[in-house]
Write a protein that holds these residues in place. Sequence first.
Motif, PDB file in Angstrom:
ATOM      1  N   GLY A  22       0.848  -1.194   0.000  1.00 43.51           N
ATOM      2  CA  GLY A  22       0.000   0.000   0.000  1.00 43.51           C
ATOM      3  C   GLY A  22       0.876   1.234   0.000  1.00 43.51           C
ATOM      4  N   ASP A  23       0.756   2.048   1.042  1.00 43.60           N
ATOM      5  CA  ASP A  23       1.557   3.271   1.162  1.00 43.60           C
ATOM      6  C   ASP A  23       2.726   3.127   2.129  1.00 43.60           C
ATOM      7  N   TYR A  24       2.929   1.918   2.687  1.00 46.67           N
ATOM      8  CA  TYR A  24       3.929   1.734   3.734  1.00 46.67           C
ATOM      9  C   TYR A  24       4.962   0.693   3.322  1.00 46.67           C
ATOM     10  N   TYR A  25       6.186   0.877   3.803  1.00 45.22           N
ATOM     11  CA  TYR A  25       7.228  -0.124   3.631  1.00 45.22           C
ATOM     12  C   TYR A  25       7.242  -1.027   4.862  1.00 45.22           C
ATOM     13  N   ILE A  26       7.087  -2.320   4.626  1.00 41.62           N
ATOM     14  CA  ILE A  26       7.062  -3.317   5.691  1.00 41.62           C
ATOM     15  C   ILE A  26       8.381  -4.095   5.629  1.00 41.62           C
ATOM     16  N   PRO A  27       9.066  -4.289   6.787  1.00 39.08           N
ATOM     17  CA  PRO A  27      10.330  -5.034   6.755  1.00 39.08           C
ATOM     18  C   PRO A  27      10.100  -6.485   6.352  1.00 39.08           C
ATOM     19  N   ASN A  28      10.995  -6.995   5.546  1.00 37.32           N
ATOM     20  CA  ASN A  28      10.912  -8.378   5.077  1.00 37.32           C
ATOM     21  C   ASN A  28      11.729  -9.243   6.035  1.00 37.32           C
ATOM     22  N   LEU A  29      11.143  -9.559   7.191  1.00 39.85           N
ATOM     23  CA  LEU A  29      11.818 -10.347   8.214  1.00 39.85           C
ATOM     24  C   LEU A  29      11.255 -11.756   8.225  1.00 39.85           C
ATOM     25  N   ALA A  30      12.125 -12.725   8.386  1.00 42.39           N
ATOM     26  CA  ALA A  30      11.687 -14.118   8.450  1.00 42.39           C
ATOM     27  C   ALA A  30      12.579 -14.863   9.426  1.00 42.39           C
ATOM     28  N   ILE A  31      11.984 -15.786  10.156  1.00 49.52           N
ATOM     29  CA  ILE A  31      12.738 -16.630  11.070  1.00 49.52           C
ATOM     30  C   ILE A  31      13.401 -17.726  10.239  1.00 49.52           C
ATOM     31  N   PRO A  32      14.694 -17.973  10.458  1.00 45.35           N
ATOM     32  CA  PRO A  32      15.365 -19.017   9.682  1.00 45.35           C
ATOM     33  C   PRO A  32      14.754 -20.397   9.941  1.00 45.35           C
ATOM     34  N   LYS A  33      14.828 -21.256   8.940  1.00 47.76           N
ATOM     35  CA  LYS A  33      14.321 -22.627   9.086  1.00 47.76           C
ATOM     36  C   LYS A  33      15.120 -23.344  10.153  1.00 47.76           C
ATOM     37  N   GLN A  34      14.409 -24.107  10.985  1.00 52.63           N
ATOM     38  CA  GLN A  34      15.061 -24.854  12.046  1.00 52.63           C
ATOM     39  C   GLN A  34      14.686 -26.315  11.914  1.00 52.63           C
ATOM     40  N   GLU A  35      15.610 -27.172  12.355  1.00 47.97           N
ATOM     41  CA  GLU A  35      15.310 -28.589  12.317  1.00 47.97           C
ATOM     42  C   GLU A  35      14.233 -28.910  13.351  1.00 47.97           C
ATOM     43  N   LYS A  36      13.409 -29.885  13.036  1.00 45.55           N
ATOM     44  CA  LYS A  36      12.366 -30.294  13.974  1.00 45.55           C
ATOM     45  C   LYS A  36      12.964 -31.281  14.967  1.00 45.55           C
ATOM     46  N   ILE A  37      12.671 -31.061  16.239  1.00 45.41           N
ATOM     47  CA  ILE A  37      13.157 -31.970  17.273  1.00 45.41           C
ATOM     48  C   ILE A  37      11.983 -32.375  18.162  1.00 45.41           C
ATOM     49  N   ILE A  38      12.135 -33.524  18.782  1.00 42.69           N
ATOM     50  CA  ILE A  38      11.134 -33.999  19.738  1.00 42.69           C
ATOM     51  C   ILE A  38      11.742 -33.835  21.125  1.00 42.69           C
ATOM     52  N   LEU A  39      11.096 -33.052  21.945  1.00 37.77           N
ATOM     53  CA  LEU A  39      11.610 -32.769  23.277  1.00 37.77           C
ATOM     54  C   LEU A  39      11.064 -33.766  24.292  1.00 37.77           C
TER      55      LEU A  39
END
Length: 88
Positions: A22-39
């Motif tokens: 629209g009229d605003y700049y939104i930061p393109n932030l993303a959490i890095p992919k992480q391996e799935k673990i069973i705790l």
Amino acid sequence: MNNELPKTKIDKRTGIEYNLEGDYYIPNLAIPKQEKIILNKYGRMRLKYLKEYKKADYTIMLMEGTLNTYLKKYKKQQILEYNKLLAS
């Protein structure tokens, strides 16, 4: 005269990329992919502790992508401690 804003923009100071929405700049932030673990029980307890009492540490590890690695190491450490208790 062309007054259109560029669709993407990179901040030179921080290196963060922004997308035009629209009229605003939104930061393109993303959490890095992480391996799935069973705790196990103790891994889940540690995760709950971090979320409730060490919010800054939890957030930093989550954003840097090191949370699952930390919990995996903690899980292994607790298994070793548990086995030592059983052996004695």
